[in-house]
Motif scaffolding. Structure first.
Motif, PDB file in Angstrom:
ATOM      1  N   ARG A 163       0.836  -1.267  -0.254  1.00  7.18           N
ATOM      2  CA  ARG A 163       0.034  -0.014  -0.081  1.00  7.18           C
ATOM      3  C   ARG A 163       0.909   1.182   0.059  1.00  7.18           C
ATOM      4  NH1 ARG A 163      -5.051  -0.426   4.009  1.00  7.18           N
ATOM      5  NH2 ARG A 163      -5.708   1.484   2.598  1.00  7.18           N
ATOM      6  N   ILE A 166       2.127   1.720  -3.517  1.00  6.06           N
ATOM      7  CA  ILE A 166       1.111   2.146  -4.480  1.00  6.06           C
ATOM      8  C   ILE A 166       1.026   3.818  -4.184  1.00  6.06           C
ATOM      9  CG2 ILE A 166      -1.351   2.063  -4.994  1.00  6.06           C
ATOM     10  CD1 ILE A 166      -0.975  -0.910  -4.320  1.00  6.06           C
ATOM     11  N   ALA A 167       0.855   4.100  -2.976  1.00  3.30           N
ATOM     12  CA  ALA A 167       0.744   5.398  -2.666  1.00  3.30           C
ATOM     13  C   ALA A 167       1.872   6.240  -3.268  1.00  3.30           C
ATOM     14  CB  ALA A 167       0.755   5.809  -1.062  1.00  3.30           C
ATOM     15  N   SER A 172      -3.614   7.239  -9.489  1.00  2.00           N
ATOM     16  CA  SER A 172      -4.979   6.815  -8.765  1.00  2.00           C
ATOM     17  C   SER A 172      -5.418   5.626  -9.374  1.00  2.00           C
ATOM     18  CB  SER A 172      -6.076   8.034  -9.014  1.00  2.00           C
ATOM     19  OG  SER A 172      -6.295   8.327 -10.319  1.00  2.00           O
ATOM     20  N   GLY A 175      -3.679  -0.519  -7.694  1.00  2.00           N
ATOM     21  CA  GLY A 175      -4.304  -0.979  -6.603  1.00  2.00           C
ATOM     22  C   GLY A 175      -3.808  -2.383  -6.307  1.00  2.00           C
ATOM     23  N   LEU A 196      -9.984  -0.783   3.414  1.00  2.00           N
ATOM     24  CA  LEU A 196      -9.884  -0.823   2.062  1.00  2.00           C
ATOM     25  C   LEU A 196     -11.259  -0.535   1.304  1.00  2.00           C
ATOM     26  CD1 LEU A 196      -7.726  -3.987   1.487  1.00  2.00           C
ATOM     27  CD2 LEU A 196      -6.962  -1.805   1.257  1.00  2.00           C
ATOM     28  N   THR A 197     -11.133  -0.051  -0.024  1.00  2.00           N
ATOM     29  CA  THR A 197     -12.300   0.362  -0.522  1.00  2.00           C
ATOM     30  C   THR A 197     -12.335  -0.608  -2.065  1.00  2.00           C
ATOM     31  OG1 THR A 197     -11.704   2.478  -1.758  1.00  2.00           O
ATOM     32  CG2 THR A 197     -12.577   2.478   0.656  1.00  2.00           C
ATOM     33  N   ASP A 200      -9.524   0.565  -3.993  1.00  2.00           N
ATOM     34  CA  ASP A 200      -8.035   0.006  -3.618  1.00  2.00           C
ATOM     35  C   ASP A 200      -7.658  -1.542  -4.177  1.00  2.00           C
ATOM     36  OD1 ASP A 200      -7.485   2.115  -2.053  1.00  2.00           O
ATOM     37  OD2 ASP A 200      -8.868   1.448  -0.421  1.00  2.00           O
ATOM     38  N   SER A 244     -15.373  -3.956   1.775  1.00  2.29           N
ATOM     39  CA  SER A 244     -14.818  -3.097   0.827  1.00  2.29           C
ATOM     40  C   SER A 244     -15.601  -2.498  -0.332  1.00  2.29           C
ATOM     41  CB  SER A 244     -13.290  -3.700   0.387  1.00  2.29           C
ATOM     42  OG  SER A 244     -13.516  -4.398  -0.752  1.00  2.29           O
ATOM     43  N   TYR A 246     -16.072  -4.301  -2.844  1.00  2.00           N
ATOM     44  CA  TYR A 246     -15.017  -4.889  -3.907  1.00  2.00           C
ATOM     45  C   TYR A 246     -16.116  -5.320  -5.295  1.00  2.00           C
ATOM     46  CZ  TYR A 246     -12.067  -7.755  -7.146  1.00  2.00           C
ATOM     47  OH  TYR A 246     -11.329  -8.152  -7.899  1.00  2.00           O
TER      48      TYR A 246
END
Lengths: 286, 286, 286, 286
Positions: A163, A166-167, A172, A175, A196-197, A200, A244, A246
């Protein structure tokens, strides 16, 4: 989310039309795209037509592989960038929106920070090229210690590091590829997945592990089908994935050689049922 | 550079006056300072007087241990900072200019980058406090894979990483503790030491390794005296140290329990001869 | 080091053969390569022949410009990578070993850390491709506050930052382009240059500054010829460059429009004498 | 969230009991704690009793100032750490859970990355000590260009950078102090605030800006009361704060000297009404 047929991940050699037929027959919600097949169709219009037909059969696209070797020598990486646009053009024509790759969790010569900078730089570049094509990039970390500890410099082998990586790409459209096998071997729990969403997560794999080995002795290429041994707490894992929101593909990647030796319909019926159980959150026996 | 008697590193329980006597007797060029002993002397004037006497016997100071647990919980780290000035005052009065510590090469919970940031932040703070007292800080990386691979997240275990860590502290008074044992187990060569200067090195340890084990099987606490097995190429190592213009202490830290059981004069004569050989670059048999 | 004729940096429109003739005539030690001209010669053999002729006239190659826009959108950056090998092939055939670019010292949207990561990633990639061709890459930081402060996020505008950027690329073929104008406007001194070696420097520019403006009011494109106003301490600057053992080109880049309006021989005689004074460390009036 | 009386932020010299009385009288939902006053009460039991009385009047605690100078020389920072536990003990006894400080947005000597590492390191340490006391730490970035551009090295001056800094501390008890004035001068919009949750925000300030100056000419210490000029879009700002589910204090910090010259009841009635309008999202005129 939807169950996804990835013939390659099952070790099955199916041509693309056959995979589509079988996916539809066995009630999968999606099927992996096949860029090699797309390339034989003679252009973007034909690819779009093919994709429409697949959608009409009720199938969504799963995940395509990233055609760029992230940590290759620069000349080789550049060569892949030269070829990338034509590959993306076909994927775009097909309406594929998910591409994925895994992060090699160790290196003989590059220490952690040097390897990190290489990955951040190259991922940021590739992600922007993919974003231009409307495609998201999923990254899979590798959990087994028997894998990440075999060279001089261990690299990313946990969700938290992935994570942060990725950041740092600042993109954007990058994921996670979550795999219950890596989540388990990395010693992670549902708490690590909290927050997490859908944005992500690019793809989800579910697998189980052998029940005659300790966690740190598990091998990356020696897994079990989901819900097989119960070593991996798939209820917690899928519960967190469900929380999340997903919306993407869920597949199985067991690296079980004998699957290719069993009747394909039997295998796919089995896999489809296991995925259905995972996706629905139901407790029906697989 | 000069040979240095570090009783602790030899596993010998010598009180400070005895260590000084023995260092002088056996021809060592220096001896480790003993902050505990300094604290019993009743103030900085007495410590300065003691240090003058040691210098008159031809001995320089080796290395004191850093009295701050770098990766402890914040409350414990803070507690050590509270106590630090009084410790530094005595060291300063004695004319000690070198303090050292080692970097724990793994962590069960902190991943590489998180652990890195903790070390950079705390080292920068401690280094500035030491700089105010005119003291340099040496950092020792730990090479054996049997050490850095036993927890979830391996951390710094190479010279290259350590040099980057030092650079990131931004402190000009932080340098390396080079130990031939870590250099060997980290798979490094003389090329890795090229370009180092006296300003980069705070202390040097020389040890040899068992000749009945592969490099990756070597244990941190199971070493051999320098020039014993010849597994470690001490000529190359010391050649590079010499090329750097290094001017500080060189000691032995073999973790050999039986040294404490042999007659101390015999042990120190042996160790002194081995150090002399390393320091002088001569080929005299130890 | 050697004085180098860079017609472009003087604002002179000279075709390559003329620039070579004039460089030889006016006693320059080198001349900038002209990739556009190389491309007209019809292949690497002809380029090699041309380069041999230049060398026979006693001229070394200065610096070629990097044909890659470092902070462009990814698609544009990729496009430049596609074209890069053919450009490098000609430079390699000519024996050119130095390529340079400058770092844009601010950005309207990318904050410092985001911009840093973009530069590290792309520079590492480009540097490796250049290394494959035996070419070094020089980076020039921009010092004037009137430049770096005009957008939302100032970026690198000092030697220290540039050296850290270079270190993070992990590339041994990336170094500095030192320009006395940026060194002055960045508020740096000879101490900042201490410790540099020939391996750290790819090119050197010398310029002077207007004497009717404060340092923070100086404009990047409004400079003076070296030794003109004496605002910039070129003795200290060149003393430090000399101490580094620097062996490459030294040129002038004054952004003075009226140079193009004066007789070219007069201008080049003047520039050559000023460079000679700088290179030799002599005090002869320019 | 609740309106909060911070006498200091209004430039009013009110002793703590008076501030509490006035806060209750004028309908504020909270009041800033006063550690200096707490220290006069004679121990934690008395502080707890005092806090209970404040709570009984319907007031929550606002924000206490961080008693640690984040970017001071190490000796001074250490000195503050020595004193910190006794300060935290009183705050804890009072039930204060929010401490805040601002990030100096430039430095004459420390470049952006060096300053970043210093802040990450010290913040991580301080945050852990605060977490042990059950206290959250809020960080305020400073937006005006007339502030961050006046020294050699601009530092953090945007929300994005501040969030990355907070993430790098690795601390779950560090969050933002959002100030509409910095949000406006940093050129940010509601989109920059999207996705924030209550856990990300420790305190909120609302202020307006002069309407006779461009954004880049605004001065940090020359502001207007919220809803005064309408230069700052407080509806968008507070809408985003509301969407985050923020539950903490909202105050005014206008740096208007004449407030201290007006009758205090008039000032507080005015400020309370403006805060009420902001907190409630109503459109009642202030």
């Amino acid at each position: 989310m939807f169950s996804n047929l990835s013939a390659g991940a099952l070790g099955l050699s199916l041509d693309h039309p056959t995979a589509i037929d079988l996916a539809a027959q066995h009630g999968f919600g999606g099927v992996d795209p096949d860029p090699g097949y797309f390339a034989t169709l003679g252009g973007t219009a034909a690819v779009a037509e093919h994709a429409a037909a697949v959608r009409e059969r009720g199938l969504e696209w799963g995940l395509a592989g990233l055609p760029v070797p992230l940590d290759a020598p620069a000349a080789e990486f550049r060569e892949a960038l030269v070829e990338l646009p034509s590959a993306l053009e076909l994927l775009r024509a097909a309406g594929v929106t998910r591409i994925g790759t895994w992060i090699r969790p160790m290196h003989q010569a590059r220490d952690h920070r040097t390897n990190w900078r290489l990955h951040v730089g190259r991922l940021a570049l590739v992600a922007e090229l993919l974003a231009d094509a409307g495609i998201r990039l999923g990254l899979e970390y590798i959990g087994p210690k028997t894998f990440w500890s075999v060279e001089r410099f261990p690299f990313i082998h946990s969700l938290r590091e992935t994570r942060e990586l990725i950041a740092e790409t600042g993109a954007s459209n990058v994921g996670l590829i979550l795999d219950s096998y890596h989540w388990y071997t990395a010693g992670e729990s549902a708490a690590d997945l909290a927050g997490l969403t859908d944005a992500d997560i690019v793809s989800v794999d579910i697998n189980d592990a052998r029940d005659d080995r300790e966690r740190d002795e598990q091998q990356d290429l020696d897994r079990r089908l989901p819900f097989d041994t119960g070593v991996i707490d798939l209820e917690s894992f899928m519960g967190a994935v469900r929380a999340s929101g997903y919306s993407g593909p869920v597949k199985v990647e067991p690296f079980l050689k004998d699957l290719a030796e069993r009747p394909v319909d039997e295998v796919l019926a089995d896999v489809s049922a296991r995925l259905e159980r995972a996706v629905s959150g139901g407790s029906a026996s697989a």
